[in-house]
Design a protein around this motif. Structure first.
Motif, PDB file in Angstrom:
ATOM      1  N   TYR A  26      37.746  44.066  39.115  1.00 46.47           N
ATOM      2  CA  TYR A  26      38.418  45.183  39.780  1.00 46.47           C
ATOM      3  C   TYR A  26      38.202  45.057  41.281  1.00 46.47           C
ATOM      4  N   VAL A  27      39.295  45.054  42.033  1.00 41.00           N
ATOM      5  CA  VAL A  27      39.230  44.974  43.492  1.00 41.00           C
ATOM      6  C   VAL A  27      39.977  46.168  44.078  1.00 41.00           C
ATOM      7  N   CYS A  28      39.298  46.933  44.916  1.00 40.37           N
ATOM      8  CA  CYS A  28      39.919  48.121  45.497  1.00 40.37           C
ATOM      9  C   CYS A  28      41.122  47.734  46.344  1.00 40.37           C
ATOM     10  N   GLY A  29      42.248  48.371  46.060  1.00 37.26           N
ATOM     11  CA  GLY A  29      43.491  48.088  46.761  1.00 37.26           C
ATOM     12  C   GLY A  29      43.736  49.058  47.902  1.00 37.26           C
ATOM     13  N   LEU A  54      38.379  30.885  39.762  1.00 41.74           N
ATOM     14  CA  LEU A  54      37.860  31.224  38.435  1.00 41.74           C
ATOM     15  C   LEU A  54      38.838  30.787  37.347  1.00 41.74           C
ATOM     16  N   GLU A  55      40.122  30.944  37.598  1.00 41.67           N
ATOM     17  CA  GLU A  55      41.124  30.492  36.626  1.00 41.67           C
ATOM     18  C   GLU A  55      41.149  28.967  36.542  1.00 41.67           C
ATOM     19  N   TYR A  56      40.992  28.295  37.678  1.00 35.74           N
ATOM     20  CA  TYR A  56      40.906  26.834  37.694  1.00 35.74           C
ATOM     21  C   TYR A  56      39.725  26.356  36.845  1.00 35.74           C
ATOM     22  N   ARG A  57      38.645  27.128  36.854  1.00 41.74           N
ATOM     23  CA  ARG A  57      37.453  26.769  36.084  1.00 41.74           C
ATOM     24  C   ARG A  57      37.570  27.173  34.619  1.00 41.74           C
ATOM     25  N   GLY A  58      38.744  27.698  34.252  1.00 34.76           N
ATOM     26  CA  GLY A  58      39.019  27.932  32.840  1.00 34.76           C
ATOM     27  C   GLY A  58      38.868  29.352  32.356  1.00 34.76           C
ATOM     28  N   PHE A  59      38.569  30.302  33.244  1.00 35.41           N
ATOM     29  CA  PHE A  59      38.395  31.684  32.813  1.00 35.41           C
ATOM     30  C   PHE A  59      39.741  32.408  32.697  1.00 35.41           C
ATOM     31  N   ASP A  60      39.819  33.305  31.742  1.00 35.81           N
ATOM     32  CA  ASP A  60      40.951  34.233  31.617  1.00 35.81           C
ATOM     33  C   ASP A  60      40.567  35.490  32.395  1.00 35.81           C
ATOM     34  N   VAL A  61      41.193  35.692  33.553  1.00 39.78           N
ATOM     35  CA  VAL A  61      40.799  36.776  34.450  1.00 39.78           C
ATOM     36  C   VAL A  61      41.749  37.963  34.303  1.00 39.78           C
ATOM     37  N   ASN A  62      41.206  39.093  33.876  1.00 44.75           N
ATOM     38  CA  ASN A  62      41.955  40.354  33.857  1.00 44.75           C
ATOM     39  C   ASN A  62      41.703  41.019  35.205  1.00 44.75           C
ATOM     40  N   TYR A  63      42.670  40.879  36.116  1.00 47.57           N
ATOM     41  CA  TYR A  63      42.489  41.251  37.519  1.00 47.57           C
ATOM     42  C   TYR A  63      43.208  42.562  37.785  1.00 47.57           C
ATOM     43  N   VAL A  64      42.439  43.595  38.105  1.00 48.39           N
ATOM     44  CA  VAL A  64      42.992  44.929  38.349  1.00 48.39           C
ATOM     45  C   VAL A  64      42.778  45.302  39.806  1.00 48.39           C
ATOM     46  N   SER A  65      43.834  45.707  40.475  1.00 45.02           N
ATOM     47  CA  SER A  65      43.739  46.184  41.861  1.00 45.02           C
ATOM     48  C   SER A  65      44.656  47.391  42.008  1.00 45.02           C
ATOM     49  N   ASN A  66      44.097  48.482  42.483  1.00 42.51           N
ATOM     50  CA  ASN A  66      44.796  49.767  42.449  1.00 42.51           C
ATOM     51  C   ASN A  66      45.595  50.065  43.717  1.00 42.51           C
ATOM     52  N   PHE A  67      46.420  51.087  43.603  1.00 45.41           N
ATOM     53  CA  PHE A  67      47.046  51.725  44.761  1.00 45.41           C
ATOM     54  C   PHE A  67      46.535  53.161  44.837  1.00 45.41           C
ATOM     55  N   ILE A  93      54.235  50.718  48.929  1.00 49.42           N
ATOM     56  CA  ILE A  93      53.905  49.837  47.805  1.00 49.42           C
ATOM     57  C   ILE A  93      54.880  48.666  47.780  1.00 49.42           C
ATOM     58  N   ALA A  94      56.167  48.956  47.968  1.00 49.57           N
ATOM     59  CA  ALA A  94      57.171  47.889  48.026  1.00 49.57           C
ATOM     60  C   ALA A  94      56.894  46.946  49.186  1.00 49.57           C
ATOM     61  N   ALA A  95      56.515  47.498  50.341  1.00 50.73           N
ATOM     62  CA  ALA A  95      56.198  46.668  51.512  1.00 50.73           C
ATOM     63  C   ALA A  95      54.965  45.812  51.249  1.00 50.73           C
ATOM     64  N   PHE A  96      53.982  46.368  50.529  1.00 53.42           N
ATOM     65  CA  PHE A  96      52.780  45.611  50.186  1.00 53.42           C
ATOM     66  C   PHE A  96      53.143  44.367  49.376  1.00 53.42           C
ATOM     67  N   PHE A  97      53.974  44.552  48.359  1.00 47.96           N
ATOM     68  CA  PHE A  97      54.365  43.401  47.536  1.00 47.96           C
ATOM     69  C   PHE A  97      55.172  42.386  48.341  1.00 47.96           C
ATOM     70  N   GLU A  98      56.005  42.857  49.234  1.00 46.51           N
ATOM     71  CA  GLU A  98      56.768  41.951  50.085  1.00 46.51           C
ATOM     72  C   GLU A  98      55.826  41.099  50.939  1.00 46.51           C
ATOM     73  N   ASP A  99      54.798  41.738  51.497  1.00 48.41           N
ATOM     74  CA  ASP A  99      53.855  41.014  52.351  1.00 48.41           C
ATOM     75  C   ASP A  99      52.998  40.037  51.560  1.00 48.41           C
ATOM     76  N   ILE A 100      52.452  40.472  50.411  1.00 48.90           N
ATOM     77  CA  ILE A 100      51.565  39.561  49.667  1.00 48.90           C
ATOM     78  C   ILE A 100      52.352  38.436  49.017  1.00 48.90           C
ATOM     79  N   HIS A 107      50.163  38.304  41.837  1.00 50.80           N
ATOM     80  CA  HIS A 107      50.111  39.724  41.498  1.00 50.80           C
ATOM     81  C   HIS A 107      48.945  39.977  40.543  1.00 50.80           C
ATOM     82  N   ALA A 108      48.353  41.141  40.661  1.00 59.65           N
ATOM     83  CA  ALA A 108      47.280  41.524  39.756  1.00 59.65           C
ATOM     84  C   ALA A 108      47.806  41.609  38.325  1.00 59.65           C
ATOM     85  N   THR A 109      46.897  41.482  37.381  1.00 58.14           N
ATOM     86  CA  THR A 109      47.271  41.716  35.983  1.00 58.14           C
ATOM     87  C   THR A 109      47.837  43.120  35.841  1.00 58.14           C
ATOM     88  N   THR A 110      47.189  44.067  36.518  1.00 61.41           N
ATOM     89  CA  THR A 110      47.635  45.465  36.527  1.00 61.41           C
ATOM     90  C   THR A 110      47.397  46.052  37.908  1.00 61.41           C
TER      91      THR A 110
END
Length: 452
Positions: A26-29, A54-67, A93-100, A107-110
């Motif tokens: 979980y990473v604060c958005g 972490l994904e390169y090293r083979g982990f399945d990462v459930n990555y959550v970052s909020n708004f 929120i739309a501008a955030f996705f455009e920038d990233i 994109h985060a998993t959620t």
């Protein structure tokens, strides 16, 4: 073995996920009341690199970052433009996705929004009241920090000192609290503010409760990694820990990771200081790959100095990587010696990244690899490692065919300028190509070009 610097213990620790092969992160958005600035983007890109590795090293990462779409600044901005808070926050929120997206961030998993979890927040707060960890006062609800176990341990602060430091406050809210250090879980509604019904009257959640509820709802009572900027250690992450562990009785996060600040003229970049540059505006001036490289290639815990010189260094290094990639020899045959050398580069790269994701040290290895490639070493396995590192860094080069087409078009444009005796434009195009690593040769048979 991957080691992570845990802010909680202030030391490197061997990373052991709760479930083998899987990671809950979980990473604060952002609070979505404006375009993100370079300081925000530094955190987004730093944790994107960590996730990718972490994904390169083979982990399945459930990555959550909020708004955070419920906030004082959002309410103020929405009211100023006569918009609903939803309309106002959705714009950013739309501008955030455009920038990233421009910066090559996965994109985060959620991406949960605080406004989607109001009912869960009310239930969470009600349970804290029932167990004596929180209390209602005139429609507000506060958390009793004195009841929390080892409060402020993450930020290495002392509760008594915090209470003493706030003891001189005389504002109306402080008068309602049992202790000046108690923090708001629920705020009673004010005129003109968005609000929701609750057992304590109309109101809205406090900032800290939002992340606790979204995190535990999506990742469980205990998560592997919780991340964010160093400025969130206190009070935000401190208060998340206090209320979450009070409610669940479980350790909230096993590893706490915090990225360093971006500095401009020696000061932390922030909207409050007025020294911020939005990514939205900067991308009009700086190629996305260059900005991405600048943000991605300093060790995440170190401060990052935002200067013209740093951006120029990023530009030169991206060109170095791109030229080596374009000139990589294609062959399916590699000698045993070459395979051994390649394995040494791969192993050294991973050793650096396994040491708390030290991308700066890993890049030193990669630059040696680039020099090796430029000496004529190539093949499918060499290209695969090159691709893997570019993927971890989040760099993507234009398709070769598309790039060649652009070069040919610029050469035709230059020839037309020369025919029109517009030598200034001709020289400008030549210099622009030179900056991309393309060298032109005017011959009696026409213009030829090659990469440096």
């Amino acid at each position: 073995m991957i080691k992570i610097y845990n802010t909680m213990s202030r030391q490197l620790e061997e990373f052991k996920p709760l479930q083998a092969g899987k990671i809950g992160m979980y990473v604060c958005g952002p609070t979505v009341y404006n375009y993100i600035h370079i300081g925000n983007a530094r955190s987004v890109v730093a944790f994107d690199v960590i996730r990718r590795y972490l994904e390169y090293r083979g982990f399945d990462v459930n990555y959550v970052s909020n708004f955070t779409d419920v906030d004082d600044k959002i309410i103020k901005g929405a009211n100023a433009e006569h918009l609903s808070t939803k309309e106002f926050s959705e714009r950013y929120i739309a501008a955030f996705f455009e920038d990233i997206d421009a910066l090559g961030v996965k994109h985060a998993t959620t991406n949960p929004k605080a406004s989607q979890y109001i009912d869960a927040m009310i239930d969470f707060i009600a349970e804290l009241i029932d167990t004596g960890y929180a209390y209602e006062a005139s429609g507000d609800v506060y958390f009793r920090v004195a009841k929390a176990h080892d409060y402020a341990k993450l930020a290495n602060k002392n509760l008594e000192e915090l209470i003493e430091g706030a003891s001189g406050r005389t504002d109306e809210e402080t008068q309602r609290k049992e202790s000046s250090a108690d923090f708001a879980l629920w705020k009673s509604a004010k005129t003109g503010e968005v609000s929701w019904r609750s057992p304590w009257g109309e109101g809205r959640p406090g900032w800290h409760i939002e992340c606790s509820v979204m995190s535990t709802s999506l990742l469980g009572d205990t998560i592997d990694i919780h991340g964010g900027g160093a400025d969130l250690e206190f009070p935000h992450h401190t208060n998340e820990i206090a209320q979450s562990e009070a409610k669940t009785g479980q350790k909230f996060a096993n590893y706490w990771m915090h990225n360093g600040f971006v500095n401009v003229d020696g000061e932390k970049m922030s909207k409050s200081l007025g020294n911020f540059t939005t990514v939205h505006d900067l991308l009009k001036l700086v190629p996305a790959n260059h900005l991405r490289f600048f943000l991605a290639t300093t060790h995440y815990r170190r401060p990052l100095n935002f200067t013209d010189e740093a951006l120029l260094d990023a530009e030169n290094n991206v060109k170095k990587l791109e030229n080596a990639y374009r000139n990589l020899v294609s062959t399916d045959e590699m000698t045993d010696e070459a395979l051994s050398e390649l394995m040494t580069y791969k192993t050294s790269f991973m050793e650096a990244m396994d040491d708390d994701f030290n991308v700066a040290n890993a890049l030193t290895v990669f630059y040696d690899f680039i020099s090796w490639v430029n000496k004529g070493n190539g093949g499918s396995e060499v290209r695969q490692f090159f691709d893997d590192v570019l993927e971890i860094l989040g760099l993507h080069f234009a398709d070769e065919a598309d790039l060649d087409g652009e070069i040919e078009e610029l050469i035709e444009e230059r020839q037309a300028a020369r025919a029109a005796r517009d030598f200034a434009k001709s020289d400008q195009i030549r210099d622009a190509l030179k900056a991309k690593g393309i060298v032109l040769e005017d011959t009696k048979d026409g213009v030829r070009w090659h990469r440096e």
